[in-house]
Design a protein around this motif. Structure first.
Motif, PDB file in Angstrom:
ATOM      1  N   ALA A 253       0.773  -1.232   0.064  1.00 25.91           N
ATOM      2  CA  ALA A 253       0.000   0.086  -0.106  1.00 25.91           C
ATOM      3  C   ALA A 253       0.776   1.339  -0.057  1.00 25.91           C
ATOM      4  O   ALA A 253       0.613   2.116  -0.660  1.00 25.91           O
ATOM      5  CB  ALA A 253      -0.883  -0.017   1.145  1.00 25.91           C
ATOM      6  N   MET A 254       2.063   0.933   0.998  1.00 30.82           N
ATOM      7  CA  MET A 254       2.950   2.400   0.866  1.00 30.82           C
ATOM      8  C   MET A 254       3.466   2.723  -0.618  1.00 30.82           C
ATOM      9  O   MET A 254       3.598   3.899  -1.005  1.00 30.82           O
ATOM     10  CB  MET A 254       3.893   2.154   2.051  1.00 30.82           C
ATOM     11  CG  MET A 254       4.756   3.630   2.274  1.00 30.82           C
ATOM     12  SD  MET A 254       6.341   3.238   3.041  1.00 30.82           S
ATOM     13  CE  MET A 254       7.218   2.347   1.532  1.00 30.82           C
ATOM     14  N   ALA A 255       3.929   1.535  -1.149  1.00 30.37           N
ATOM     15  CA  ALA A 255       4.398   1.578  -2.555  1.00 30.37           C
ATOM     16  C   ALA A 255       3.530   2.079  -3.485  1.00 30.37           C
ATOM     17  O   ALA A 255       3.994   3.243  -4.352  1.00 30.37           O
ATOM     18  CB  ALA A 255       4.961   0.171  -2.905  1.00 30.37           C
ATOM     19  N   TYR A 256       2.184   1.618  -3.498  1.00 30.72           N
ATOM     20  CA  TYR A 256       1.236   2.522  -4.288  1.00 30.72           C
ATOM     21  C   TYR A 256       1.032   3.963  -3.984  1.00 30.72           C
ATOM     22  O   TYR A 256       1.158   4.636  -5.167  1.00 30.72           O
ATOM     23  CB  TYR A 256       0.095   1.718  -4.293  1.00 30.72           C
ATOM     24  CG  TYR A 256      -1.052   2.230  -5.252  1.00 30.72           C
ATOM     25  CD1 TYR A 256      -0.901   2.204  -6.564  1.00 30.72           C
ATOM     26  CD2 TYR A 256      -1.979   3.221  -4.276  1.00 30.72           C
ATOM     27  CE1 TYR A 256      -1.994   3.003  -7.395  1.00 30.72           C
ATOM     28  CE2 TYR A 256      -3.086   3.598  -5.227  1.00 30.72           C
ATOM     29  CZ  TYR A 256      -2.794   3.907  -6.651  1.00 30.72           C
ATOM     30  OH  TYR A 256      -3.815   4.623  -7.368  1.00 30.72           O
ATOM     31  N   PHE A 257       0.773   4.194  -2.654  1.00 30.79           N
ATOM     32  CA  PHE A 257       0.518   5.632  -2.532  1.00 30.79           C
ATOM     33  C   PHE A 257       1.713   6.501  -2.721  1.00 30.79           C
ATOM     34  O   PHE A 257       1.578   7.747  -3.384  1.00 30.79           O
ATOM     35  CB  PHE A 257       0.014   5.821  -0.919  1.00 30.79           C
ATOM     36  CG  PHE A 257      -1.601   5.082  -1.084  1.00 30.79           C
ATOM     37  CD1 PHE A 257      -2.557   5.837  -1.588  1.00 30.79           C
ATOM     38  CD2 PHE A 257      -1.678   4.196  -0.156  1.00 30.79           C
ATOM     39  CE1 PHE A 257      -3.818   5.297  -1.352  1.00 30.79           C
ATOM     40  CE2 PHE A 257      -2.863   3.608   0.088  1.00 30.79           C
ATOM     41  CZ  PHE A 257      -4.024   4.083  -0.691  1.00 30.79           C
ATOM     42  N   GLY A 258       2.914   5.921  -2.400  1.00 29.87           N
ATOM     43  CA  GLY A 258       4.036   6.660  -2.391  1.00 29.87           C
ATOM     44  C   GLY A 258       4.408   7.000  -4.186  1.00 29.87           C
ATOM     45  O   GLY A 258       4.753   8.070  -4.608  1.00 29.87           O
ATOM     46  N   THR A 259       4.108   6.073  -4.936  1.00 30.53           N
ATOM     47  CA  THR A 259       4.411   6.233  -6.516  1.00 30.53           C
ATOM     48  C   THR A 259       3.254   7.074  -7.004  1.00 30.53           C
ATOM     49  O   THR A 259       3.491   8.025  -7.888  1.00 30.53           O
ATOM     50  CB  THR A 259       4.469   4.803  -7.197  1.00 30.53           C
ATOM     51  OG1 THR A 259       3.566   4.043  -6.751  1.00 30.53           O
ATOM     52  CG2 THR A 259       5.836   3.977  -6.956  1.00 30.53           C
ATOM     53  N   THR A 260       2.078   7.021  -6.279  1.00 29.96           N
ATOM     54  CA  THR A 260       1.093   7.910  -6.824  1.00 29.96           C
ATOM     55  C   THR A 260       1.020   9.191  -6.372  1.00 29.96           C
ATOM     56  O   THR A 260       0.950  10.070  -7.268  1.00 29.96           O
ATOM     57  CB  THR A 260      -0.458   7.321  -6.315  1.00 29.96           C
ATOM     58  OG1 THR A 260      -0.362   5.905  -6.767  1.00 29.96           O
ATOM     59  CG2 THR A 260      -1.444   7.912  -7.067  1.00 29.96           C
ATOM     60  N   PHE A 261       1.644   9.502  -5.451  1.00 28.14           N
ATOM     61  CA  PHE A 261       2.290  10.583  -4.967  1.00 28.14           C
ATOM     62  C   PHE A 261       3.206  11.345  -5.892  1.00 28.14           C
ATOM     63  O   PHE A 261       3.129  12.651  -6.219  1.00 28.14           O
ATOM     64  CB  PHE A 261       2.621  10.873  -3.364  1.00 28.14           C
ATOM     65  CG  PHE A 261       2.962  12.241  -2.868  1.00 28.14           C
ATOM     66  CD1 PHE A 261       1.755  12.898  -2.439  1.00 28.14           C
ATOM     67  CD2 PHE A 261       4.182  12.926  -2.921  1.00 28.14           C
ATOM     68  CE1 PHE A 261       2.233  14.137  -1.711  1.00 28.14           C
ATOM     69  CE2 PHE A 261       4.532  13.964  -2.593  1.00 28.14           C
ATOM     70  CZ  PHE A 261       3.490  14.819  -1.911  1.00 28.14           C
ATOM     71  N   ILE A 262       4.147  10.599  -6.271  1.00 31.00           N
ATOM     72  CA  ILE A 262       5.155  11.328  -7.277  1.00 31.00           C
ATOM     73  C   ILE A 262       4.357  11.382  -8.506  1.00 31.00           C
ATOM     74  O   ILE A 262       4.853  12.712  -9.174  1.00 31.00           O
ATOM     75  CB  ILE A 262       6.206  10.345  -7.304  1.00 31.00           C
ATOM     76  CG1 ILE A 262       7.052   9.789  -6.139  1.00 31.00           C
ATOM     77  CG2 ILE A 262       7.254  10.591  -8.423  1.00 31.00           C
ATOM     78  CD1 ILE A 262       7.979   8.686  -6.003  1.00 31.00           C
ATOM     79  N   ALA A 263       3.682  10.717  -8.759  1.00 29.15           N
ATOM     80  CA  ALA A 263       2.703  10.719 -10.159  1.00 29.15           C
ATOM     81  C   ALA A 263       2.214  12.105 -10.304  1.00 29.15           C
ATOM     82  O   ALA A 263       2.101  12.772 -11.093  1.00 29.15           O
ATOM     83  CB  ALA A 263       2.004   9.408 -10.420  1.00 29.15           C
ATOM     84  N   LEU A 264       1.412  12.282  -9.192  1.00 30.67           N
ATOM     85  CA  LEU A 264       0.459  13.578  -8.988  1.00 30.67           C
ATOM     86  C   LEU A 264       1.329  14.848  -8.863  1.00 30.67           C
ATOM     87  O   LEU A 264       1.139  15.705  -9.551  1.00 30.67           O
ATOM     88  CB  LEU A 264      -0.036  13.610  -7.667  1.00 30.67           C
ATOM     89  CG  LEU A 264      -1.512  12.507  -7.572  1.00 30.67           C
ATOM     90  CD1 LEU A 264      -1.865  12.089  -6.301  1.00 30.67           C
ATOM     91  CD2 LEU A 264      -2.843  13.166  -8.647  1.00 30.67           C
ATOM     92  N   MET A 265       2.746  14.507  -8.094  1.00 28.74           N
ATOM     93  CA  MET A 265       3.498  15.665  -8.428  1.00 28.74           C
ATOM     94  C   MET A 265       4.223  15.934  -9.844  1.00 28.74           C
ATOM     95  O   MET A 265       4.230  17.190 -10.268  1.00 28.74           O
ATOM     96  CB  MET A 265       4.921  15.545  -7.498  1.00 28.74           C
ATOM     97  CG  MET A 265       4.698  15.722  -5.918  1.00 28.74           C
ATOM     98  SD  MET A 265       4.420  17.376  -5.583  1.00 28.74           S
ATOM     99  CE  MET A 265       4.377  17.254  -3.954  1.00 28.74           C
ATOM    100  N   ILE A 266       4.380  14.946 -10.375  1.00 31.94           N
ATOM    101  CA  ILE A 266       5.000  14.928 -11.723  1.00 31.94           C
ATOM    102  C   ILE A 266       3.830  15.819 -12.727  1.00 31.94           C
ATOM    103  O   ILE A 266       3.737  16.694 -13.544  1.00 31.94           O
ATOM    104  CB  ILE A 266       5.305  13.788 -12.466  1.00 31.94           C
ATOM    105  CG1 ILE A 266       6.455  13.071 -11.760  1.00 31.94           C
ATOM    106  CG2 ILE A 266       5.409  13.890 -14.135  1.00 31.94           C
ATOM    107  CD1 ILE A 266       6.721  11.629 -12.359  1.00 31.94           C
ATOM    108  N   THR A 267       2.630  15.314 -12.433  1.00 33.80           N
ATOM    109  CA  THR A 267       1.343  15.758 -13.099  1.00 33.80           C
ATOM    110  C   THR A 267       1.376  17.333 -12.725  1.00 33.80           C
ATOM    111  O   THR A 267       1.089  18.283 -13.990  1.00 33.80           O
ATOM    112  CB  THR A 267       0.018  15.193 -12.702  1.00 33.80           C
ATOM    113  OG1 THR A 267       0.229  13.936 -12.878  1.00 33.80           O
ATOM    114  CG2 THR A 267      -1.347  15.737 -13.608  1.00 33.80           C
ATOM    115  N   ILE A 268       1.155  17.952 -11.692  1.00 35.34           N
ATOM    116  CA  ILE A 268       1.206  19.174 -11.172  1.00 35.34           C
ATOM    117  C   ILE A 268       2.345  20.035 -12.064  1.00 35.34           C
ATOM    118  O   ILE A 268       2.447  21.010 -12.542  1.00 35.34           O
ATOM    119  CB  ILE A 268       0.963  19.694  -9.917  1.00 35.34           C
ATOM    120  CG1 ILE A 268       0.619  21.168  -9.604  1.00 35.34           C
ATOM    121  CG2 ILE A 268       2.297  19.191  -8.989  1.00 35.34           C
ATOM    122  CD1 ILE A 268      -0.797  21.431  -9.830  1.00 35.34           C
ATOM    123  N   VAL A 269       3.520  19.252 -12.014  1.00 36.76           N
ATOM    124  CA  VAL A 269       5.013  20.094 -12.242  1.00 36.76           C
ATOM    125  C   VAL A 269       4.711  20.126 -14.004  1.00 36.76           C
ATOM    126  O   VAL A 269       4.924  21.206 -14.548  1.00 36.76           O
ATOM    127  CB  VAL A 269       6.011  19.478 -11.775  1.00 36.76           C
ATOM    128  CG1 VAL A 269       7.141  19.783 -12.698  1.00 36.76           C
ATOM    129  CG2 VAL A 269       6.306  19.639 -10.456  1.00 36.76           C
TER     130      VAL A 269
END
Lengths: 374, 409
Positions: free
Chosen positions: A91-107
């Motif tokens: 779960a941590m791996a999913y939410f962590g990578t999704t957090f990075i994906a969201l950061m990439i999206t906003i950037v």
């Protein structure tokens, strides 16, 4: 989820689910899909959401057996504390990578379209900081923000449809299913991780939702409405931009927004829409961050996550920056790394827990008997 | 603790969300140059590009009609050379004191000699630019593009704006819809259709006295030169391969632009020596591909309705008696326009700018995967059957032609 057991209404939960499905699914993932399957991206998206709604139904079905426990706590009950750490780590791996994906999206949105001279580090620092604040206040405050996000979603789509519908050409969808069926369906690999945030968050926050009898209804209605908001996009993208052009862009949602036109005097109309979308994006980011913190805390066997807020944020912020600093690296993450990590987790955790629940039925039964006695 | 956090949040938002870094917004329009038009020509040296830009000077723009606010022209034009488009634009910035802002650009004019060498760079540059609107008009000219962009017309203050507004009347002349960056990019990327762009040209009103051409609302005179819509520029891949003629352009518009209000006239109607003008609107347009005995053919079915807008002949006979003949003559004329186009694009230019390939691909995707690669060789040989049906349905206010006293007696 948190040390203090707040409870949120079912409606608020449904709205959180709607908001959580949207940002990456409408732009970055659709760009990848058009590159993979051309004008069939809307079919792939529908197929993906059908899988998603099944997973959401399964998640509710699993959690309803132990209404006070989330999926990690239930797996502890089923297979013991230490083996259940694997679920927490996943779960941590999913939410962590999704957090990075969201950061990439906003950037990518900010750097490519809105403020090209903006410092990436400042953007990431700011978004991580507000995530910490959101994490501090918890799910209830986030739920209220989700309501605002929901109204922003309606306004956003109304503006988008009004601004683009005149350019819509149904011919752009022809020929339908011009690729092998298996290719079209398997491309859902790229978009599944986006609804994964809804199902995985539900797996952690459902115990905080007040009326467990209505869990199924609020989850499925939320997921269905969220899917509708997403599916508007591939349909408009193909009907207006065409598949050939869509496949060339990284942030396809912004490209569609650039096509929106309201008269001659409303210049850079997409900025108005971006502002509305930012609220929904924030809800998604905060929800992901909250669940990331919770799954991290559960690895260390802690009930509350507040003590993890600062150190874990620093680590995830630095990793996000490393990916965002290079456009090609971030696109590689979005198209290859993230789906490869997320798909097995979002499909695997509910299925594994379902099988474990079936194998160790007695433990769940004993637990419910103990709960009833108390 | 909550108050401290809230305060930190407010301070952070205030600092980061104002967009006031580098004073761009605070100093407003004085800091940026609003580009409203760009012209692209071949440079003097081989392989170089000449770029001309037109920058708006808002302070000199006139307000309402007849009210003079500023003096002089409300735009400033300059040009520079470069090895590439971007190089030339960067060279322009050497001579511009303001940062160039492309969000208000209305017009891109490309010289046909430049277009014949390929426009991939132009398409790529403008599709990467996030400030530029995808709906920005893009035209080709046989004149120097810089001259077209800087020709002051009588009705508009800014030439780029004047050219852009020409498209508002394109449907009155059997002209295609406005060609834009988005349409060019889409056609360029399509495997089944070739790009085409609208043309503009400079004409000189030699019969007008110079003093009669005053700028609207001011005493300033403009040149006798005016810009007007020209025929269609046809491309193959990224290279322009030729111009359609007047009749062929009308045929192209009939097959691609359903929003038509073009005028067609029948000269020497029924041997009377008089002309009749009719306004045509497209009711139905179907382009259908067929495969028969492993051979491809297309059927074009065009239904057009007409309105009589001017009749030079006088007669006491009711209009209805003339309608069959009128229908027949209009059908012949419309057919001629389309046949001229088909002949031009199949035999002469050998480029599918109408999008027959797209129609074929929509209906026969698996066959397209076989013949699509050689479409440019296959297309010129394909028989295209034309079926035009014209129905004159309206004569506006009057029910009969005008007639003379003698005819009435």
């Amino acid at each position: 989820m948190n040390t203090e057991k707040v409870q949120i209404p079912n409606g608020m939960f449904a709205i959180l689910i709607i908001d959580s499905m949207w940002v990456i699914a409408i732009g970055m993932s659709q760009g990848t899909l058009t590159r993979a399957v051309g004008n069939n991206n809307w079919i792939t998206s529908i197929f993906s959401f059908i899988i998603g709604i099944i997973i959401m139904w399964l998640t509710v079905k699993i959690l309803i057996k132990t209404p006070g426990k989330n999926i990690i706590e239930q797996s502890e009950l089923l297979i013991g504390k230490w083996p259940a750490k694997l679920i927490s780590i996943s779960a941590m791996a999913y939410f962590g990578t999704t957090f990075i994906a969201l950061m990439i999206t906003i950037v990518e949105h900010v750097v490519l379209y809105l403020l090209p001279e903006a410092n990436i580090g400042v953007v990431i620092f700011f978004m991580t900081f507000v995530s910490i604040v959101a994490g501090y206040y918890g799910i209830e405050v986030l739920g209220r923000l989700a309501w605002i996000g929901f109204f922003c979603l309606w306004s956003f789509h109304l503006l988008l449809i009004v601004g683009t519908i005149q350019q819509f050409k149904a011919d752009n969808f022809l020929p339908v299913m011009n690729r092998p069926v298996l290719d079209v369906l398997s491309a859902s690999w790229y978009i599944n991780p986006t609804w994964g945030l809804a199902t995985m968050s539900a797996a952690l926050i459902l115990p905080l939702v007040k009326d467990s009898k209505k869990w199924k209804k609020s989850s499925l209605v939320g997921f269905f409405l969220g899917s509708v908001f997403v599916l508007i996009w591939p349909i408009l993208q193909i009907g207006i931009i065409t598949a050939n052009v869509s496949s060339k862009y990284c942030v396809l949602c912004m490209e569609l927004m650039r096509y929106a036109k309201l008269g001659d005097f409303f210049q850079r109309y997409e900025i108005v829409m971006s502002t509305l979308g930012l609220i929904v994006f924030s809800v998604q980011l905060f929800l992901c961050f909250l669940c990331f913190m919770h799954s991290t805390a559960s690895i260390f066997g802690k009930k509350g996550y507040r003590s993890f807020l600062i150190p874990v944020s620093i680590i995830i912020g630095i990793i996000s920056y490393w990916f965002c600093a290079d456009h090609f690296r971030s696109m590689n993450f979005m198209e290859i790394i993230w789906p490869a990590i997320a798909n097995p987790i979002i499909l695997g955790i509910p299925l594994i827990t379902l099988v474990l629940g079936w194998m160790f039925k007695r433990r769940i039964k004993n637990n419910s008997n103990i709960s009833q006695r108390h | 603790m909550k108050k401290v956090l809230a305060l930190c949040l407010i301070i952070l938002i205030t600092i980061t969300q104002t967009s006031c870094m580098k004073k761009k917004v605070t100093e407003g329009l004085a800091e940026i140059g609003l580009v409203v038009g760009i012209a692209i020509d071949k440079g003097n040296d081989p392989g170089t590009t000449m770029v001309t830009i037109q920058v708006l000077l808002p302070a000199k723009l006139r307000g309402q009609v007849g009210v003079t606010q500023g003096q002089g022209t409300p735009y400033w034009s300059t040009y520079a050379y470069g090895s590439t488009l971007m190089d030339a634009i960067r060279n322009i910035s050497k001579a511009t004191s303001r940062r160039l802002y492309w969000g208000h650009n209305q017009m891109i004019v490309i010289n046909d000699e430049y277009a014949k060498e390929g426009v991939t760079g132009v398409i790529d540059f403008f599709s990467r630019n996030f400030e530029l609107r995808p709906h920005t008009a893009l035209v080709v000219t046989s004149n120097a593009a810089s001259e077209v962009l800087t020709t002051q017309t009588g009705l508009e203050d800014v030439p780029a704006d004047a050219i852009n507004k020409l498209f508002s009347s394109s449907s009155f002349h059997f002209m295609p819809e406005k060609s834009t960056i988005s349409t060019l990019l889409s056609d360029f990327l399509s495997e089944a259709k070739e790009p085409s762009l609208a043309g503009v040209r400079i004409v000189e009103n030699t019969k007008l006295k110079e003093e009669s051409i005053a700028k609207e609302g001011s005493n300033e005179k403009t040149s006798k030169k005016q810009t007007e819509l020209d025929d269609i520029a046809a491309f193959k891949g990224d290279k322009m391969v030729g111009w359609l003629g007047d009749d062929e352009s009308k045929g192209f518009a009939l097959l691609t632009n359903k929003k038509q209000n073009g005028i067609i006239y029948l000269s020497d109607f029924k041997g009377t020596g008089k002309s009749i003008s009719l306004e045509l609107t497209t009711d139905e347009l179907d382009i259908n591909p067929y495969i028969q005995n492993s051979k491809i053919r297309f059927d074009i079915k065009l239904k057009v309705s007409g309105k009589i807008v001017e009749a030079g002949l006088t007669t006491i006979q009711p209009i209805e008696e003339f309608l069959p003949q009128m229908n027949k003559e209009v059908e012949a004329k419309v057919s001629y326009y389309i046949q001229s186009l088909l002949k031009k694009i199949q035999s002469d230019l050998k480029t599918d700018i109408v999008g027959f390939g797209e129609k074929f691909y929509s209906v026969y995707p698996s066959e397209w995967s076989i013949i699509g690669k050689d479409w440019s060789e296959t297309f010129p040989e394909i028989p295209i059957k034309l079926n035009v049906k014209v129905t004159i349905k309206n004569s506006y206010l009057t029910t009969e032609f005008l007639n003379t006293k003698e005819e009435r007696r």
